[in-house]
Design a protein around this motif. Structure first.
Motif, mmCIF file in Angstrom:
data_model
loop_
_atom_site.group_PDB
_atom_site.id
_atom_site.type_symbol
_atom_site.label_atom_id
_atom_site.label_comp_id
_atom_site.label_asym_id
_atom_site.label_seq_id
_atom_site.Cartn_x
_atom_site.Cartn_y
_atom_site.Cartn_z
ATOM 1 N N CYS A 141 0.833 -1.199 0.000
ATOM 2 C CA CYS A 141 0.000 0.000 0.000
ATOM 3 C C CYS A 141 0.870 1.253 0.000
ATOM 4 C CB CYS A 141 -0.925 -0.017 1.216
ATOM 5 S SG CYS A 141 -1.903 1.486 1.433
ATOM 6 N N ILE A 142 1.904 1.259 0.813
ATOM 7 C CA ILE A 142 2.793 2.421 0.880
ATOM 8 C C ILE A 142 3.496 2.646 -0.452
ATOM 9 C CG2 ILE A 142 4.895 3.318 1.971
ATOM 10 C CD1 ILE A 142 4.047 1.914 4.525
ATOM 11 N N GLN A 151 -0.914 6.143 2.440
ATOM 12 C CA GLN A 151 0.344 5.589 2.915
ATOM 13 C C GLN A 151 0.358 5.489 4.440
ATOM 14 O OE1 GLN A 151 3.515 7.893 1.155
ATOM 15 N NE2 GLN A 151 3.343 6.822 -0.797
ATOM 16 N N GLY A 154 -1.292 2.440 5.168
ATOM 17 C CA GLY A 154 -0.404 1.324 4.885
ATOM 18 C C GLY A 154 0.434 0.970 6.102
ATOM 19 N N TYR A 155 0.918 2.000 6.791
ATOM 20 C CA TYR A 155 1.662 1.757 8.031
ATOM 21 C C TYR A 155 0.775 1.058 9.063
ATOM 22 C CZ TYR A 155 3.382 2.649 12.706
ATOM 23 O OH TYR A 155 3.744 2.506 14.021
#
Length: 216
Positions: A141-142, A151, A154-155
């Motif tokens: 995702c990032i 993003q 994503g993390y």
């Protein structure tokens, strides 16, 4: 239905919610899907606590409910509610390719964990494979999303994957350690939210490509 089967099925549901988090058009929708995923993660903690007779995981579940299901989505939702940049709502890959890559990641993760012979996870290998795949999906995702808000999510996905791995392999960790692990996301999310708002107010963009162009 055994506890192991419930955990494995819930872990599979986490992968589905990850795709929803990544694929959602609006950050607020991603917040809701992330809250749903975190609730599934809490249910995994509760099931593991009952299956393994691990009271540590019960405390971890309670802490994760307040931090991941409630606080983190509220912080992200409040911080991102007025941030909008249609030019940033693009992805390097299409949703169909994303789903295909997610399936490939889970399959590869299964081959990675299949040789593991730790007694406590013999029946939980599908969940362990999902936890590893979930971490990689967050990384994907990032890498593929151009919106800095995505993003940040994503993390969060990577962190949920690592939490699932720890719950499966280190469920005997002391309660204080587990509380620390469950609350670390709050501080990281606050930092990312502040940075995202600062970038948007200063540059009026959320597009990573435009931010990269500023380096020259």
């Amino acid at each position: 239905m055994t506890g192991a089967l419930i955990v494995n099925n819930l872990a599979g549901l986490m992968m589905i919610t990850s795709l929803l988090v990544i694929g959602a058009k609006k950050p607020i929708a991603s917040c809701w899907f992330y809250a749903l995923q975190s609730f599934v993660l809490v249910m995994i903690f509760v099931t593991l606590a009952n299956t393994l007779d691990a009271h540590q995981l019960t405390l971890w579940a309670i802490t994760a409910f307040f931090t991941k299901v409630l606080l983190v989505p509220l912080i992200l939702g409040f911080a991102f509610r007025k941030l909008s940049d249609p030019s940033a709502n693009i992805s390097v890959i299409s949703p169909a390719i994303l789903m295909l890559l997610a399936a490939v990641i889970v399959i590869l993760s299964w081959f990675v964990v299949e040789p593991i012979q730790i007694p406590m996870v013999v029946d939980l290998k599908p969940a362990l494979a999902v936890s590893l795949g979930h971490f990689m999906l967050g990384l994907l995702c990032i890498v593929t999303q151009r919106n800095i808000l995505k993003q940040a999510f994503g993390y969060c996905l990577m962190e949920n994957g690592s939490h699932l791995t720890l719950a499966l392999l280190a469920w005997r960790a002391p309660e204080l350690v587990e509380i620390g692990i469950a609350t670390d996301a709050i501080f990281a999310v606050i930092v990312m939210a502040v940075l995202a708002r600062k970038i948007y107010r200063t540059l009026n963009t959320l597009n990573v490509d435009q931010l990269t162009a500023l380096k020259g």
